[in-house]
Design a protein around this motif. Structure first.
Motif, PDB file in Angstrom:
ATOM      1  N   LYS A   1       0.790  -1.226   0.031  1.00  0.00           N
ATOM      2  CA  LYS A   1      -0.108  -0.121   0.045  1.00  0.00           C
ATOM      3  C   LYS A   1       0.894   1.210  -0.142  1.00  0.00           C
ATOM      4  O   LYS A   1       0.661   2.222  -0.729  1.00  0.00           O
ATOM      5  N   ASN A   2       2.112   1.191   0.723  1.00  0.00           N
ATOM      6  CA  ASN A   2       2.628   2.386   0.936  1.00  0.00           C
ATOM      7  C   ASN A   2       3.543   2.660  -0.526  1.00  0.00           C
ATOM      8  O   ASN A   2       3.693   3.723  -1.035  1.00  0.00           O
TER       9      ASN A   2
ATOM     10  N   ASP B   1       0.904   3.865  -2.955  1.00  0.00           N
ATOM     11  CA  ASP B   1       0.668   5.392  -2.838  1.00  0.00           C
ATOM     12  C   ASP B   1       1.753   6.275  -3.238  1.00  0.00           C
ATOM     13  O   ASP B   1       1.652   7.445  -3.942  1.00  0.00           O
ATOM     14  N   SER B   2       3.109   5.699  -3.004  1.00  0.00           N
ATOM     15  CA  SER B   2       4.200   6.539  -3.387  1.00  0.00           C
ATOM     16  C   SER B   2       4.151   6.625  -5.043  1.00  0.00           C
ATOM     17  O   SER B   2       4.305   7.693  -5.666  1.00  0.00           O
TER      18      SER B   2
ATOM     19  N   SER C   1       1.342   8.820  -6.384  1.00  0.00           N
ATOM     20  CA  SER C   1       1.821  10.343  -6.097  1.00  0.00           C
ATOM     21  C   SER C   1       2.787  10.718  -7.231  1.00  0.00           C
ATOM     22  O   SER C   1       2.697  12.022  -7.827  1.00  0.00           O
TER      23      SER C   1
END
Length: 80
Positions: A38-39, A42-43, A46
């Motif tokens: 998930k991280n 998300d990165s 972005s």
């Protein structure tokens, strides 16, 4: 805009690479790794938003123009 054709092409290549990485992450994810994935997602998302914003600025002719004063920014100071 012609000045930034190569930059635009490089950004499109980056989008393809990110899309491939996202697909691989999604397909290879194990339940235990969901938070880390998930991280990463998300990165990358972005980064995708940023790249698309820069491509939009190139297409509209506003890339390389200071938003505050309207002056042209030297190419060596531009980043994506």
């Amino acid at each position: 805009m012609k000045d930034f054709d190569q930059v635009r092409n490089n950004l499109l290549d980056m989008l393809e690479e990110i899309d491939e990485r996202l697909s691989k992450i999604t397909n290879d994810t194990k339940t235990d790794d969901r938070l880390a994935v998930k991280n990463d997602e998300d990165s990358m998302l972005s980064e995708v938003r940023h790249i698309k914003r820069v491509i939009s600025q190139i297409d509209s002719g506003t890339y390389g123009i200071c938003l505050s004063c309207g002056n042209t920014i030297k190419k060596e100071y531009l980043t994506t």
